[in-house]
Design an enzyme around this catalytic site. Structure first.
Site, PDB file in Angstrom:
ATOM      1  N   SER A   1     -20.533 -15.074   3.103  1.00  0.00           N
ATOM      2  CA  SER A   1     -21.065 -14.024   4.035  1.00  0.00           C
ATOM      3  C   SER A   1     -22.155 -14.611   5.047  1.00  0.00           C
ATOM      4  CB  SER A   1     -21.554 -12.807   3.308  1.00  0.00           C
ATOM      5  OG  SER A   1     -22.084 -11.819   4.177  1.00  0.00           O
ATOM      6  N   GLY A   2     -21.990 -14.627   6.243  1.00  0.00           N
ATOM      7  CA  GLY A   2     -23.043 -14.815   7.234  1.00  0.00           C
ATOM      8  C   GLY A   2     -23.602 -16.283   7.193  1.00  0.00           C
TER       9      GLY A   2
ATOM     10  N   HIS B   1      -9.380 -11.916   9.712  1.00  0.00           N
ATOM     11  CA  HIS B   1     -10.016 -10.921  10.190  1.00  0.00           C
ATOM     12  C   HIS B   1     -10.977 -11.541  11.394  1.00  0.00           C
ATOM     13  CE1 HIS B   1     -12.280  -7.373  11.527  1.00  0.00           C
ATOM     14  NE2 HIS B   1     -13.364  -7.724  10.960  1.00  0.00           N
TER      15      HIS B   1
ATOM     16  N   GLY C   1     -15.989 -12.853  11.741  1.00  0.00           N
ATOM     17  CA  GLY C   1     -14.855 -13.268  11.324  1.00  0.00           C
ATOM     18  C   GLY C   1     -14.485 -13.862  10.042  1.00  0.00           C
ATOM     19  N   ASN C   2     -13.576 -13.669   9.429  1.00  0.00           N
ATOM     20  CA  ASN C   2     -13.185 -14.591   7.961  1.00  0.00           C
ATOM     21  C   ASN C   2     -11.638 -14.556   7.916  1.00  0.00           C
ATOM     22  OD1 ASN C   2     -12.474 -11.576   6.910  1.00  0.00           O
ATOM     23  ND2 ASN C   2     -14.585 -11.540   7.476  1.00  0.00           N
TER      24      ASN C   2
ATOM     25  N   ASP D   1     -16.277  -8.534   3.916  1.00  0.00           N
ATOM     26  CA  ASP D   1     -15.125  -8.076   4.065  1.00  0.00           C
ATOM     27  C   ASP D   1     -14.026  -8.445   2.924  1.00  0.00           C
ATOM     28  OD1 ASP D   1     -15.198  -6.434   6.746  1.00  0.00           O
ATOM     29  OD2 ASP D   1     -15.220  -8.519   7.493  1.00  0.00           O
TER      30      ASP D   1
ATOM     31  N   SER E   1     -17.561 -13.015   1.689  1.00  0.00           N
ATOM     32  CA  SER E   1     -17.542 -12.334   3.092  1.00  0.00           C
ATOM     33  C   SER E   1     -17.691 -10.775   2.662  1.00  0.00           C
ATOM     34  CB  SER E   1     -16.341 -12.502   3.698  1.00  0.00           C
ATOM     35  OG  SER E   1     -16.139 -11.534   4.575  1.00  0.00           O
TER      36      SER E   1
ATOM     37  N   TYR F   1      16.130 -19.703  15.825  1.00  0.00           N
ATOM     38  CA  TYR F   1      15.023 -20.311  16.397  1.00  0.00           C
ATOM     39  C   TYR F   1      14.235 -21.739  15.597  1.00  0.00           C
ATOM     40  CZ  TYR F   1      10.370 -21.204  18.474  1.00  0.00           C
ATOM     41  OH  TYR F   1       9.449 -21.767  19.108  1.00  0.00           O
TER      42      TYR F   1
ATOM     43  N   ASP G   1       8.412 -11.951  19.859  1.00  0.00           N
ATOM     44  CA  ASP G   1       8.553 -13.116  19.158  1.00  0.00           C
ATOM     45  C   ASP G   1       7.900 -13.085  17.665  1.00  0.00           C
ATOM     46  OD1 ASP G   1      10.644 -14.480  20.486  1.00  0.00           O
ATOM     47  OD2 ASP G   1       8.830 -15.414  21.765  1.00  0.00           O
TER      48      ASP G   1
ATOM     49  N   HIS H   1     -12.879  -0.998  15.307  1.00  0.00           N
ATOM     50  CA  HIS H   1     -13.488  -2.408  14.632  1.00  0.00           C
ATOM     51  C   HIS H   1     -12.658  -3.445  15.060  1.00  0.00           C
ATOM     52  CE1 HIS H   1     -14.059  -3.949  10.109  1.00  0.00           C
ATOM     53  NE2 HIS H   1     -14.492  -4.772  11.229  1.00  0.00           N
TER      54      HIS H   1
ATOM     55  N   HIS I   1     -12.992 -10.492  15.648  1.00  0.00           N
ATOM     56  CA  HIS I   1     -13.282  -9.666  16.617  1.00  0.00           C
ATOM     57  C   HIS I   1     -13.030 -10.207  17.862  1.00  0.00           C
ATOM     58  CE1 HIS I   1     -15.666  -6.575  14.177  1.00  0.00           C
ATOM     59  NE2 HIS I   1     -15.613  -7.472  13.389  1.00  0.00           N
TER      60      HIS I   1
END
Length: 231
Positions: free
Chosen positions: A44-45, A95, A27-28, A76, A74, A228, A120, A171, A97
């Protein structure tokens, strides 16, 4: 440079882990700077438990060049850049998973708006993109991932402010907001909505939500005369 934004982006990435939306390095989160010319994103990683604000990478939004940072951004990053360039109202992108949202993405199904929890935050069903073509995967995959998201929103006439999420076919989910914190909050809600939809469909394969009720819930929170919360 952008030390405050680096802290915000680092905190947002770590929150994804705390909220159990990310495991390992899947994720990122990123944020656009106030000038609109730069973005800050995680490296990244790199294991989340080792990340610090100094590890965040500053990237030129237009060119993709690294402006500051000793680590690679990243993988992405190009998707984030593509979305920021197309949707200038976005201030943060996430992003993940996360389990249930990714299930719907892998099934290549829109996430149906079945109740007020989803209504909502999202005006309608959360869309799933088409699958990327072989040529799109083989050329500039991450950039084309952003392109297929933009294509989905254009074809369905969706506003990124009224629909702050998408499922990329096979994805996973992307969410966004006016800040990186807002994008994380949206990712949390999306995962819960996906979980609820999955369980609801198990009990009743054909639920029949009331469109008027869903419309009411969205606009009491996001309409021009929203009431709200506190003013």
């Amino acid at each position: 440079m952008l030390e405050t934004l680096k802290q915000e982006v680092c905190d947002a990435n770590l929150r994804l882990v705390r909220e159990q939306l990310v495991i390992l390095t899947w994720g990122n989160a990123s944020a656009r700077d106030a000038s609109g010319r730069l973005l800050v994103i995680k490296p990244s990683g790199v294991a989340y438990e080792k990340m610090t604000p100094d590890d965040m990478v500053v990237v030129d939004l237009a060119s993709g060049d690294v402006i500051e940072g000793s680590l690679r951004p990243s993988c992405d990053t190009a998707t984030h850049r593509r979305l920021y360039l197309a949707f200038p109202e976005l201030g943060g992108i996430v992003h993940t998973h996360s389990t249930f949202a990714t299930v719907w993405a892998q099934a290549r199904r829109d996430l149906p708006n079945l109740g007020t929890t989803q209504a909502d935050y999202f005006r309608g069903d959360v869309p799933c993109t088409r699958a990327l073509a072989a040529g799109e995967i083989g050329s500039r995959y991450e950039w084309e991932t952003g392109s297929v998201i933009i294509e989905t929103f254009q074809e369905r006439n969706l506003s990124p402010l009224e629909m702050p999420a998408v499922l990329v076919a096979s994805h996973g989910p992307f969410t966004w907001g006016n800040s990186v914190d807002h994008a994380v909050e949206t990712a949390i809600v999306l995962e819960q909505a996906a979980k609820l939809a999955t369980m609801t469909r198990t009990l009743n394969p054909s639920p029949d939500p009331d469109p008027e009720l869903l419309h009411y819930h969205f606009y009491r929170k996001h309409g021009a005369c929203a009431w709200y919360g506190q003013s």
